[in-house]
Design an enzyme around this catalytic site. Structure first.
Site, PDB file in Angstrom:
ATOM      1  N   TYR A  89      -1.777  -3.965  -6.922  1.00  0.00           N
ATOM      2  CA  TYR A  89      -1.464  -4.586  -5.710  1.00  0.00           C
ATOM      3  C   TYR A  89      -2.468  -4.214  -4.645  1.00  0.00           C
ATOM      4  O   TYR A  89      -2.433  -3.049  -4.299  1.00  0.00           O
ATOM      5  CB  TYR A  89       0.081  -4.123  -5.005  1.00  0.00           C
ATOM      6  CG  TYR A  89       0.342  -5.212  -4.007  1.00  0.00           C
ATOM      7  CD1 TYR A  89       1.042  -6.463  -4.430  1.00  0.00           C
ATOM      8  CD2 TYR A  89       0.233  -4.924  -2.850  1.00  0.00           C
ATOM      9  CE1 TYR A  89       1.592  -7.487  -3.365  1.00  0.00           C
ATOM     10  CE2 TYR A  89       0.406  -6.097  -1.654  1.00  0.00           C
ATOM     11  CZ  TYR A  89       1.349  -7.233  -1.954  1.00  0.00           C
ATOM     12  OH  TYR A  89       1.677  -8.069  -1.007  1.00  0.00           O
ATOM     13  N   ASP A 148     -10.169  -7.546  10.421  1.00  0.00           N
ATOM     14  CA  ASP A 148      -9.613  -6.261   9.946  1.00  0.00           C
ATOM     15  C   ASP A 148     -10.455  -4.791   9.870  1.00  0.00           C
ATOM     16  O   ASP A 148     -10.109  -3.798  10.398  1.00  0.00           O
ATOM     17  CB  ASP A 148      -9.005  -6.492   8.655  1.00  0.00           C
ATOM     18  CG  ASP A 148      -8.026  -5.171   7.913  1.00  0.00           C
ATOM     19  OD1 ASP A 148      -7.295  -4.799   8.670  1.00  0.00           O
ATOM     20  OD2 ASP A 148      -8.289  -4.840   6.894  1.00  0.00           O
ATOM     21  N   ARG A 203       1.349 -11.777   1.216  1.00  0.00           N
ATOM     22  CA  ARG A 203      -0.172 -11.644   1.494  1.00  0.00           C
ATOM     23  C   ARG A 203      -0.502 -13.073   1.066  1.00  0.00           C
ATOM     24  O   ARG A 203      -0.198 -13.705   0.177  1.00  0.00           O
ATOM     25  CB  ARG A 203      -0.682 -10.509   0.722  1.00  0.00           C
ATOM     26  CG  ARG A 203      -0.413  -9.074   1.339  1.00  0.00           C
ATOM     27  CD  ARG A 203      -1.039  -8.771   2.764  1.00  0.00           C
ATOM     28  NE  ARG A 203      -0.464  -7.621   2.822  1.00  0.00           N
ATOM     29  CZ  ARG A 203      -1.109  -6.950   4.043  1.00  0.00           C
ATOM     30  NH1 ARG A 203      -2.336  -7.340   4.417  1.00  0.00           N
ATOM     31  NH2 ARG A 203      -0.765  -5.704   4.334  1.00  0.00           N
ATOM     32  N   SER A 226      -0.400  -1.931  12.476  1.00  0.00           N
ATOM     33  CA  SER A 226       0.311  -2.928  12.089  1.00  0.00           C
ATOM     34  C   SER A 226       1.322  -3.485  12.952  1.00  0.00           C
ATOM     35  O   SER A 226       2.057  -2.757  13.676  1.00  0.00           O
ATOM     36  CB  SER A 226       0.929  -2.214  10.820  1.00  0.00           C
ATOM     37  OG  SER A 226       1.677  -3.306   9.861  1.00  0.00           O
ATOM     38  N   LYS A 241      -9.593  -1.260   1.738  1.00  0.00           N
ATOM     39  CA  LYS A 241      -9.314   0.244   2.761  1.00  0.00           C
ATOM     40  C   LYS A 241      -9.995   1.440   2.042  1.00  0.00           C
ATOM     41  O   LYS A 241     -10.436   2.126   2.843  1.00  0.00           O
ATOM     42  CB  LYS A 241      -7.955   0.516   2.754  1.00  0.00           C
ATOM     43  CG  LYS A 241      -7.059  -0.826   3.251  1.00  0.00           C
ATOM     44  CD  LYS A 241      -7.276  -1.245   4.794  1.00  0.00           C
ATOM     45  CE  LYS A 241      -6.394  -2.082   5.173  1.00  0.00           C
ATOM     46  NZ  LYS A 241      -6.786  -2.616   6.560  1.00  0.00           N
ATOM     47  N   HIS A 295     -11.101   0.490  11.652  1.00  0.00           N
ATOM     48  CA  HIS A 295      -9.938  -0.475  11.449  1.00  0.00           C
ATOM     49  C   HIS A 295     -10.097  -1.368  12.731  1.00  0.00           C
ATOM     50  O   HIS A 295      -8.930  -1.365  13.200  1.00  0.00           O
ATOM     51  CB  HIS A 295      -8.680   0.279  11.114  1.00  0.00           C
ATOM     52  CG  HIS A 295      -7.490  -0.478  10.618  1.00  0.00           C
ATOM     53  ND1 HIS A 295      -6.196  -0.108  10.539  1.00  0.00           N
ATOM     54  CD2 HIS A 295      -7.537  -1.738   9.894  1.00  0.00           C
ATOM     55  CE1 HIS A 295      -5.633  -1.109  10.022  1.00  0.00           C
ATOM     56  NE2 HIS A 295      -6.080  -2.054   9.618  1.00  0.00           N
ATOM     57  N   CYS A 351       0.836  -5.593  15.401  1.00  0.00           N
ATOM     58  CA  CYS A 351       0.611  -5.644  16.655  1.00  0.00           C
ATOM     59  C   CYS A 351      -0.314  -7.060  17.168  1.00  0.00           C
ATOM     60  O   CYS A 351      -0.945  -6.964  18.167  1.00  0.00           O
ATOM     61  CB  CYS A 351      -0.194  -4.428  17.421  1.00  0.00           C
ATOM     62  SG  CYS A 351       0.918  -2.948  17.236  1.00  0.00           S
ATOM     63  N   ARG A 375       0.744  -1.166   0.120  1.00  0.00           N
ATOM     64  CA  ARG A 375       0.067  -0.065  -0.171  1.00  0.00           C
ATOM     65  C   ARG A 375       1.021   1.222  -0.029  1.00  0.00           C
ATOM     66  O   ARG A 375       1.919   1.245   0.614  1.00  0.00           O
ATOM     67  CB  ARG A 375      -0.817   0.034   1.279  1.00  0.00           C
ATOM     68  CG  ARG A 375      -1.834   0.976   1.278  1.00  0.00           C
ATOM     69  CD  ARG A 375      -2.732   0.816   2.511  1.00  0.00           C
ATOM     70  NE  ARG A 375      -2.121   1.272   3.755  1.00  0.00           N
ATOM     71  CZ  ARG A 375      -1.777   0.525   4.868  1.00  0.00           C
ATOM     72  NH1 ARG A 375      -2.186  -0.662   4.858  1.00  0.00           N
ATOM     73  NH2 ARG A 375      -1.116   1.023   5.721  1.00  0.00           N
TER      74      ARG A 375
END
Length: 612
Positions: free
Chosen positions: A225, A303, A395, A276, A234, A254, A278, A85
């Site tokens: 991507y 997510d 991913r 991110s 997103k 989020h 965590c 991203r």
């Protein structure tokens, strides 16, 4: 670029099952601009998915994996310039720069439309234009939203099949005049007549991900991507949906959503925001330790959460996605067995390594790497060669229905009632294991000032605290100060607002080792949290809020974790917190007149409590 509905002839090649005149006309307009060789309306069927995957294999975009080891699964390798991203190329083109706020990139919408007109003129020449009606959320849910993505990428089409409810059923629900969010995507690589295509078409020179909040439009150019191209994720589910939520009185967050059920059958749902790196997916698919026999933890989503007030005075949430687009490195049988079971079949992997047997591998998947691999760039790889086998942002795309921990109500159109909100970050010091906010307003301050230490995968720098309010820094589609104000208002929109907690699994000791064991042991904290939602368990007041005492948690099966260790991870260090509050100005100081007074007063009150 005309708005959807401009008067022109219908050249959309829409099938009979598309009855929406404005949609057909919009597709015609985009086709006239982008000039594709052909138009395909995706019906979302399994046959269509299989056909497109076969075409992607023939094109060299997909490698078919070993059918016995990883049934019906594929590996894609992106261009090395198109791997993640791109926040620096993501824009919120609101009417004014002030409306976008200090955390978003902004360009004047008129200027941006002129740029897009230039870029999209002929950008799909020689390619197929796929039209994908999709629903974010269960089709027909009052919390769901409909989008239609146009793309010249078959990779996008098959990923959208897994990530959303996509195809004919959505067009049927849309009917003749339903509302939809128009999403336009191109890899920005037109094919001249007779020219051979490349396995991963993209535009190396120019990439844009653009949102128009007022008209609810999304345009993306140059990247094939992930969230740059799968525009339901997103782009719609957070950046555009957050604006919808502000205007309509709900929350687009989020956040993961999990269910936790006691042996007695008492069930609660918790929504949690983590930046991110965590452990977000691990927490969403948590497996209770052996000491918690009879307890169940289930997954609604890992997510994104859309949350609306219900008639009974509680918040109800859905997971708007139908699939997982998860980070592969670090996922293993030890860290997330539910995720590994989910990935057994029917998966699209991107930028992981390929084994000689035709299976996949990534860093952290096993303790000992294979002796030989082909890495994510198609090069021979051996342990110790000096580079990663899989990209750090490699991913997997997989249908959520394959996850063994999915909650029976994960597709309930009415959503599930939320008892608690959690905000968590990666902090090696300062922030306690868990603390409950005394009030909704205190909880909003906790979320607004959320910080997490960076990892190399995020910024290339390790251990720097990055402010990521509500884990929405990159995803809020309007001024972040107004977003905080909206959260404050939403606490009054329901009679029973969820309790708010902050958690931190990552405190370290003097030698730099993690003190808390984490993973399944986080169940002990989760049990205390749901107990607090009905005042069934105790805690102690601190300057930050309510913290459990050692005896307030369940320690059976973890007796080796000492009281002294526990005291260290819940300790409130007054000098450290003075520095922490000063650091909150990193973000709050940018808000000016948009800083809600409630947050400023909470900051001052926290100062006073620490001094006392």
């Amino acid at each position: 670029m005309n708005a959807p509905g401009a008067a022109q002839g219908d050249q959309s090649q829409a099938p009979d099952w598309v009855q929406h005149a404005r949609l057909r006309q919009w597709v015609t307009e985009i086709a006239q601009l982008a000039k594709p060789a052909r138009i395909v309306w995706c019906d979302g069927s399994e046959g269509e998915y299989d056909r497109l995957c076969a075409e992607l294999v023939q094109a060299g975009t997909f490698i078919k994996l070993n059918e016995k080891l990883r049934p019906n699964s594929y590996l894609a390798r992106s261009h090395p310039s198109d791997v993640a991203r791109m926040e620096e190329r993501t824009f919120i083109c609101s009417a004014t720069k002030d409306q976008a706020g200090p955390t978003n990139n902004w360009i004047d919408p008129g200027e941006m439309r002129a740029t897009l007109q230039r870029l999209f003129d002929g950008c799909m020449r020689g390619r197929t234009m796929y039209v994908m009606p999709f629903s974010m959320g269960p089709i027909g849910s009052h919390i769901a939203q409909i989008g239609v993505e146009i793309s010249d990428s078959a990779y996008v089409a098959v990923n959208m099949k897994l990530m959303t409810r996509m195809g004919r059923a959505v067009a049927d629900w849309l009917g003749e005049d339903g509302d939809f969010v128009p999403c336009v995507h191109s890899v920005g690589a037109p094919l001249a007549a007779g020219r051979k295509d490349v396995p991963w078409p993209s535009n190396e020179k120019e990439k844009w991900i653009v949102h128009f909040p007022e008209t609810r439009e999304i345009w993306s150019y140059g990247s094939g991507y992930g969230g740059n191209a799968l525009l339901g994720k997103k782009c719609l589910a957070l950046r555009i949906a957050s604006v919808m939520a502000r205007d309509e009185g709900w929350l687009a967050e989020h956040m993961l959503i999990l269910g936790v059920e006691s042996p007695e059958g008492h069930k609660h749902y918790v929504a949690a925001a983590f930046p991110s790196a965590c452990g977000k997916t691990n927490f969403a698919m948590l497996i209770p330790p052996p000491a918690y026999q009879g307890w169940k933890v289930t997954t609604i989503g890992e997510d994104i959460a859309w949350i609306k007030p219900g008639h009974d005075g509680r918040f109800y949430a859905i997971n708007p996605e139908a699939g997982f687009f998860g980070v592969a490195p670090g996922t293993s049988q030890a860290t997330n067995p539910n995720a590994m079971k989910t990935l057994a079949a029917n998966v699209i992997f991107t930028n992981v390594a390929l084994t000689p047997e035709g299976d996949v591998w990534w860093e952290g998947m096993t303790e000992t790497p294979p002796a030989r691999l082909v890495d994510w760039q198609g090069k021979e790889w051996t342990p110790g060669c000096g580079r990663n086998a899989a990209h750090a942002n490699a991913r997997f795309t997989v249908a959520a229905s394959q996850c063994p921990s999915m909650d029976p109500k994960w597709e309930d159109s009415g959503g599930v009632p939320i008892s608690a909100f959690l905000f968590g970050g990666r902090r090696s010091s300062t922030v306690p294991l868990v603390v409950e906010a005394p009030t909704w307003e205190d909880g909003v301050y906790m979320g607004a000032t959320l910080g997490s230490e960076t990892t190399a995968a995020i910024t290339g720098k390790v251990g720097v605290v990055r402010r990521d309010p509500m884990a929405m820094l990159a995803f809020c589609g309007y001024h972040i100060g107004e977003y905080f104000e909206h959260w404050l208002k939403m606490g009054k929109a329901v009679h029973h607002p969820p309790r708010i907690f902050r958690v931190n699994w990552f405190r370290k000791d003097a030698s730099g080792k993690f003190i808390w064991p984490g993973f399944g042991e986080n169940m002990r904290v989760l049990e205390w949290i749901v107990g607090r939602c009905h005042d069934q368990v105790q805690g102690v007041e601190t300057a930050l809020g309510i913290v459990p005492r050692y005896d307030d948690l369940q320690w059976r099966g973890l007796e080796h974790f000492s009281r002294q260790q526990y005291e260290e991870i819940v300790r409130v260090d007054e000098p450290a917190w003075r520095s922490e509050i000063a650091a909150h100005d990193e973000l709050l100081g940018k808000l000016g007149s948009h800083l809600p007074r409630e947050l400023e007063s909470r900051r001052a009150r926290l100062h006073e409590k620490l001094a006392a």
